[in-house]
Motif scaffolding. Structure first.
Motif, PDB file in Angstrom:
ATOM      1  N   TYR A  89       0.853  -1.187   0.000  1.00 42.36           N
ATOM      2  CA  TYR A  89       0.000   0.000   0.000  1.00 42.36           C
ATOM      3  C   TYR A  89       0.885   1.231   0.000  1.00 42.36           C
ATOM      4  N   CYS A  90       0.285   2.390  -0.137  1.00 48.17           N
ATOM      5  CA  CYS A  90       1.018   3.656  -0.061  1.00 48.17           C
ATOM      6  C   CYS A  90       0.604   4.398   1.208  1.00 48.17           C
ATOM      7  N   GLU A  91       1.543   5.073   1.826  1.00 47.89           N
ATOM      8  CA  GLU A  91       1.269   5.782   3.073  1.00 47.89           C
ATOM      9  C   GLU A  91       0.239   6.896   2.895  1.00 47.89           C
ATOM     10  N   ASP A  92       0.136   7.460   1.681  1.00 51.00           N
ATOM     11  CA  ASP A  92      -0.766   8.587   1.462  1.00 51.00           C
ATOM     12  C   ASP A  92      -2.192   8.159   1.127  1.00 51.00           C
ATOM     13  N   GLY A  93      -2.494   6.872   1.261  1.00 52.64           N
ATOM     14  CA  GLY A  93      -3.846   6.392   0.990  1.00 52.64           C
ATOM     15  C   GLY A  93      -4.085   5.998  -0.447  1.00 52.64           C
ATOM     16  N   LYS A  94      -3.084   6.199  -1.306  1.00 53.93           N
ATOM     17  CA  LYS A  94      -3.226   5.805  -2.704  1.00 53.93           C
ATOM     18  C   LYS A  94      -2.917   4.320  -2.859  1.00 53.93           C
ATOM     19  N   GLY A  96      -1.233   0.896  -3.768  1.00 43.81           N
ATOM     20  CA  GLY A  96       0.114   0.406  -3.979  1.00 43.81           C
ATOM     21  C   GLY A  96       0.153  -0.473  -5.210  1.00 43.81           C
ATOM     22  N   SER A  97       1.305  -1.097  -5.460  1.00 42.03           N
ATOM     23  CA  SER A  97       1.444  -1.931  -6.643  1.00 42.03           C
ATOM     24  C   SER A  97       0.533  -3.154  -6.618  1.00 42.03           C
ATOM     25  N   ALA A  98       0.072  -3.534  -5.436  1.00 49.28           N
ATOM     26  CA  ALA A  98      -0.834  -4.679  -5.314  1.00 49.28           C
ATOM     27  C   ALA A  98      -2.296  -4.289  -5.508  1.00 49.28           C
ATOM     28  N   GLY A  99      -2.542  -2.991  -5.785  1.00 50.81           N
ATOM     29  CA  GLY A  99      -3.911  -2.535  -5.990  1.00 50.81           C
ATOM     30  C   GLY A  99      -4.677  -2.260  -4.718  1.00 50.81           C
ATOM     31  N   ILE A 100      -3.947  -2.165  -3.588  1.00 47.97           N
ATOM     32  CA  ILE A 100      -4.582  -1.995  -2.271  1.00 47.97           C
ATOM     33  C   ILE A 100      -4.365  -0.581  -1.759  1.00 47.97           C
ATOM     34  N   SER A 101      -5.417   0.029  -1.268  1.00 50.36           N
ATOM     35  CA  SER A 101      -5.322   1.309  -0.556  1.00 50.36           C
ATOM     36  C   SER A 101      -6.004   1.134   0.801  1.00 50.36           C
ATOM     37  N   ILE A 128     -10.056   0.399   6.814  1.00 53.95           N
ATOM     38  CA  ILE A 128     -10.670  -0.323   5.718  1.00 53.95           C
ATOM     39  C   ILE A 128      -9.665  -0.436   4.575  1.00 53.95           C
ATOM     40  N   ALA A 129      -9.548  -1.635   4.027  1.00 53.64           N
ATOM     41  CA  ALA A 129      -8.722  -1.828   2.844  1.00 53.64           C
ATOM     42  C   ALA A 129      -9.615  -1.863   1.614  1.00 53.64           C
ATOM     43  N   CYS A 130      -9.229  -1.104   0.608  1.00 50.01           N
ATOM     44  CA  CYS A 130      -9.946  -1.107  -0.665  1.00 50.01           C
ATOM     45  C   CYS A 130      -9.083  -1.811  -1.703  1.00 50.01           C
ATOM     46  N   TYR A 131      -9.678  -2.752  -2.414  1.00 49.17           N
ATOM     47  CA  TYR A 131      -8.977  -3.418  -3.505  1.00 49.17           C
ATOM     48  C   TYR A 131      -9.545  -2.897  -4.818  1.00 49.17           C
ATOM     49  N   GLN A 132      -8.689  -2.289  -5.618  1.00 45.48           N
ATOM     50  CA  GLN A 132      -9.132  -1.621  -6.843  1.00 45.48           C
ATOM     51  C   GLN A 132     -10.275  -0.645  -6.551  1.00 45.48           C
ATOM     52  N   ASP A 133     -10.085   0.109  -5.437  1.00 40.78           N
ATOM     53  CA  ASP A 133     -10.990   1.184  -5.004  1.00 40.78           C
ATOM     54  C   ASP A 133     -12.319   0.690  -4.413  1.00 40.78           C
ATOM     55  N   HIS A 160      -3.072 -10.618  -0.677  1.00 37.11           N
ATOM     56  CA  HIS A 160      -2.192  -9.871   0.233  1.00 37.11           C
ATOM     57  C   HIS A 160      -2.921  -8.727   0.948  1.00 37.11           C
ATOM     58  N   ILE A 161      -4.242  -8.740   0.914  1.00 38.18           N
ATOM     59  CA  ILE A 161      -4.996  -7.660   1.571  1.00 38.18           C
ATOM     60  C   ILE A 161      -4.865  -7.759   3.081  1.00 38.18           C
ATOM     61  N   ALA A 162      -4.982  -8.974   3.622  1.00 37.65           N
ATOM     62  CA  ALA A 162      -4.869  -9.155   5.071  1.00 37.65           C
ATOM     63  C   ALA A 162      -3.490  -8.737   5.569  1.00 37.65           C
ATOM     64  N   MET A 163      -2.447  -9.131   4.857  1.00 39.41           N
ATOM     65  CA  MET A 163      -1.084  -8.745   5.269  1.00 39.41           C
ATOM     66  C   MET A 163      -0.898  -7.232   5.216  1.00 39.41           C
ATOM     67  N   ALA A 164      -1.509  -6.600   4.208  1.00 40.37           N
ATOM     68  CA  ALA A 164      -1.413  -5.145   4.106  1.00 40.37           C
ATOM     69  C   ALA A 164      -2.060  -4.482   5.319  1.00 40.37           C
TER      70      ALA A 164
END
Length: 216
Positions: A89-94, A96-101, A128-133, A160-164
């Protein structure tokens, strides 16, 4: 985190003590811990009460309280350095390369939490984790200080959503000087492996979570 570390870090305070054991209270005065010494077993039994809703007893051999007893392992992140993000994921909420915010839990997510059958009343901090928004998963810091209520939509697991989410919450806790720990159902080996891969030490011995008897 054991009782000695809890006291030294200011999370626990001693209420009373005698030759049989001691009683501790959490810093927010919500949770009580009782540690009693069993000479025959040469060990301590540690019971924790959480608003009279549950009792945790260390060493499951002492738990003979009926069919509702469930065994858990304790996982703890013993390192004090923040976990590597590894592009999850990205720290700014955007994304990451895995598609997770990852975004903070808000009132707008209440319906989703209800759908997933979780308990927002036991959350002091949640993400909350968003996958592809699309909101797809959640994790929370619970009232007793443990990590919990990790849930990922079944169709999106193994992405990899849970790990994120675990990584994100652990890093937030470490930033605040907290020790990340979690109660892991003994039968859920996949959940145990997730936390081990994230860097947690998982106990070999189990504890039991049971419903209190009448009058407790």
């Amino acid at each position: 985190m054991d009782m000695i570390e809890g006291i030294s870090r200011g999370y626990l305070s001693l209420v009373e003590e005698d030759e049989s054991g001691c009683v501790l209270i959490s810093s927010d005065e919500r949770y009580y811990y009782h540690a009693c010494y069993e000479p025959q077993a040469e060990t301590y039994i540690v019971a924790k009460t959480l608003d009279k809703n549950a009792i945790f007893v260390e060493h499951s051999t002492y738990c003979a309280f009926g069919e509702d007893c469930k065994e858990y392992l304790i996982g703890a992140l013993t390192r004090r350095e923040k976990l590597p993000i590894r592009g999850l994921y990205c720290e700014d909420g955007k994304k990451g390369s895995a598609g997770i915010s990852i975004v903070p839990y808000e009132k707008a997510h209440e319906a989703l939490i209800a759908k997933w059958g979780l308990n927002p009343g036991n959350m002091t901090l949640a993400f909350i984790a968003c996958y592809q928004d699309i909101p797809s998963a959640v994790i929370a810091l619970q009232r007793d200080g443990s990590i919990g209520q990790l849930y990922v939509e079944p169709s999106l697991r193994r992405k990899h959503i849970a790990m994120a989410l675990v990584t994100y919450l652990c890093n937030k806790m470490l930033e605040n000087g907290q020790v990340p720990f979690v109660y892991l159902p003994k039968e859920q080996s996949d959940m145990q492996e997730l936390y081990k891969k994230t860097g947690f030490y998982v106990s070999a011995d189990s504890i039991c979570m049971i419903q209190p008897q009448e009058g407790l």
